[in-house]
Design a protein around this motif. Structure first.
Motif, PDB file in Angstrom:
ATOM      1  N   PHE A  51       0.826  -1.203   0.000  1.00 59.39           N
ATOM      2  CA  PHE A  51       0.000   0.000   0.000  1.00 59.39           C
ATOM      3  C   PHE A  51       0.862   1.256   0.000  1.00 59.39           C
ATOM      4  O   PHE A  51       0.477   2.284  -0.562  1.00 59.39           O
ATOM      5  N   GLY A  52       2.041   1.174   0.590  1.00 59.06           N
ATOM      6  CA  GLY A  52       2.978   2.291   0.538  1.00 59.06           C
ATOM      7  C   GLY A  52       3.444   2.564  -0.889  1.00 59.06           C
ATOM      8  O   GLY A  52       3.590   3.723  -1.289  1.00 59.06           O
TER       9      GLY A  52
ATOM     10  N   HIS B 125       2.754   6.022  -2.942  1.00 60.04           N
ATOM     11  CA  HIS B 125       3.833   6.753  -3.613  1.00 60.04           C
ATOM     12  C   HIS B 125       3.437   7.072  -5.062  1.00 60.04           C
ATOM     13  O   HIS B 125       3.700   8.181  -5.558  1.00 60.04           O
ATOM     14  N   GLN B 126       2.815   6.100  -5.736  1.00 60.63           N
ATOM     15  CA  GLN B 126       2.382   6.320  -7.113  1.00 60.63           C
ATOM     16  C   GLN B 126       1.300   7.397  -7.184  1.00 60.63           C
ATOM     17  O   GLN B 126       1.265   8.181  -8.136  1.00 60.63           O
ATOM     18  N   VAL B 127       0.436   7.460  -6.176  1.00 56.07           N
ATOM     19  CA  VAL B 127      -0.589   8.506  -6.122  1.00 56.07           C
ATOM     20  C   VAL B 127       0.086   9.863  -5.922  1.00 56.07           C
ATOM     21  O   VAL B 127      -0.238  10.833  -6.618  1.00 56.07           O
ATOM     22  N   GLN B 128       1.042   9.938  -4.999  1.00 53.80           N
ATOM     23  CA  GLN B 128       1.748  11.195  -4.731  1.00 53.80           C
ATOM     24  C   GLN B 128       2.468  11.704  -5.969  1.00 53.80           C
ATOM     25  O   GLN B 128       2.558  12.906  -6.189  1.00 53.80           O
ATOM     26  N   ARG B 129       2.971  10.808  -6.785  1.00 52.03           N
ATOM     27  CA  ARG B 129       3.701  11.203  -8.000  1.00 52.03           C
ATOM     28  C   ARG B 129       2.765  11.471  -9.179  1.00 52.03           C
ATOM     29  O   ARG B 129       3.230  11.821 -10.250  1.00 52.03           O
TER      30      ARG B 129
ATOM     31  N   GLU C  60      -7.715   4.399  -8.362  1.00 52.75           N
ATOM     32  CA  GLU C  60      -6.966   3.325  -9.017  1.00 52.75           C
ATOM     33  C   GLU C  60      -6.100   2.576  -8.007  1.00 52.75           C
ATOM     34  O   GLU C  60      -6.028   1.346  -8.035  1.00 52.75           O
ATOM     35  N   ALA C  61      -5.452   3.316  -7.132  1.00 56.34           N
ATOM     36  CA  ALA C  61      -4.603   2.694  -6.116  1.00 56.34           C
ATOM     37  C   ALA C  61      -5.436   1.808  -5.201  1.00 56.34           C
ATOM     38  O   ALA C  61      -5.030   0.688  -4.863  1.00 56.34           O
ATOM     39  N   TRP C  62      -6.597   2.298  -4.793  1.00 58.64           N
ATOM     40  CA  TRP C  62      -7.461   1.526  -3.905  1.00 58.64           C
ATOM     41  C   TRP C  62      -7.896   0.229  -4.592  1.00 58.64           C
ATOM     42  O   TRP C  62      -7.846  -0.841  -3.998  1.00 58.64           O
ATOM     43  N   LYS C  63      -8.323   0.320  -5.863  1.00 60.35           N
ATOM     44  CA  LYS C  63      -8.756  -0.869  -6.600  1.00 60.35           C
ATOM     45  C   LYS C  63      -7.624  -1.885  -6.721  1.00 60.35           C
ATOM     46  O   LYS C  63      -7.836  -3.083  -6.540  1.00 60.35           O
ATOM     47  N   ARG C  64      -6.448  -1.407  -7.037  1.00 59.32           N
ATOM     48  CA  ARG C  64      -5.305  -2.328  -7.162  1.00 59.32           C
ATOM     49  C   ARG C  64      -4.982  -2.976  -5.820  1.00 59.32           C
ATOM     50  O   ARG C  64      -4.707  -4.171  -5.756  1.00 59.32           O
TER      51      ARG C  64
END
Length: 98
Positions: free
Chosen positions: A17-18, A22-26, A33-37
């Protein structure tokens, strides 16, 4: 993701999840998308829990004996002809032992 105990499962979740955070922050992923993954990854302590998986990703360190053991355990629980084994390009050649 298979880890031997709850403590290691929790560490694995934090790591995964970290990476998504990080991908969301960038700006590479949206929060949705991050939540679904993140929700698509199962964290388990027993191989039997993978019996209904359609895709199983093997990411064991490069030790052929360990890899053979993991593939034998996966072969015992994976859906015949329905589970798709995926593995990063290893330095050693390994095939699903079916």
């Amino acid at each position: 993701m298979i880890e031997p105990n709850d403590e290691q499962i929790e560490r694995a979740k934090q790591m995964v999840f970290g990476m998504f955070a990080h991908q969301v922050q960038r700006g590479r992923l949206t929060q949705e998308e991050a939540w679904k993954r993140g929700q698509s990854i199962r964290f388990e302590s027993e191989y039997a829990e993978l019996g209904d998986a359609d895709v199983i990703v093997e990411a064991v360190f490069e030790n052929m004996d360990v890899k053979k053991d993991v593939f034998a355990k996966l072969d015992a629980v994976a859906k015949p002809r329905r589970s798709w084994p995926a593995t990063p390009r290893p330095s050693t050649s390994m095939r699903w032992p079916r």
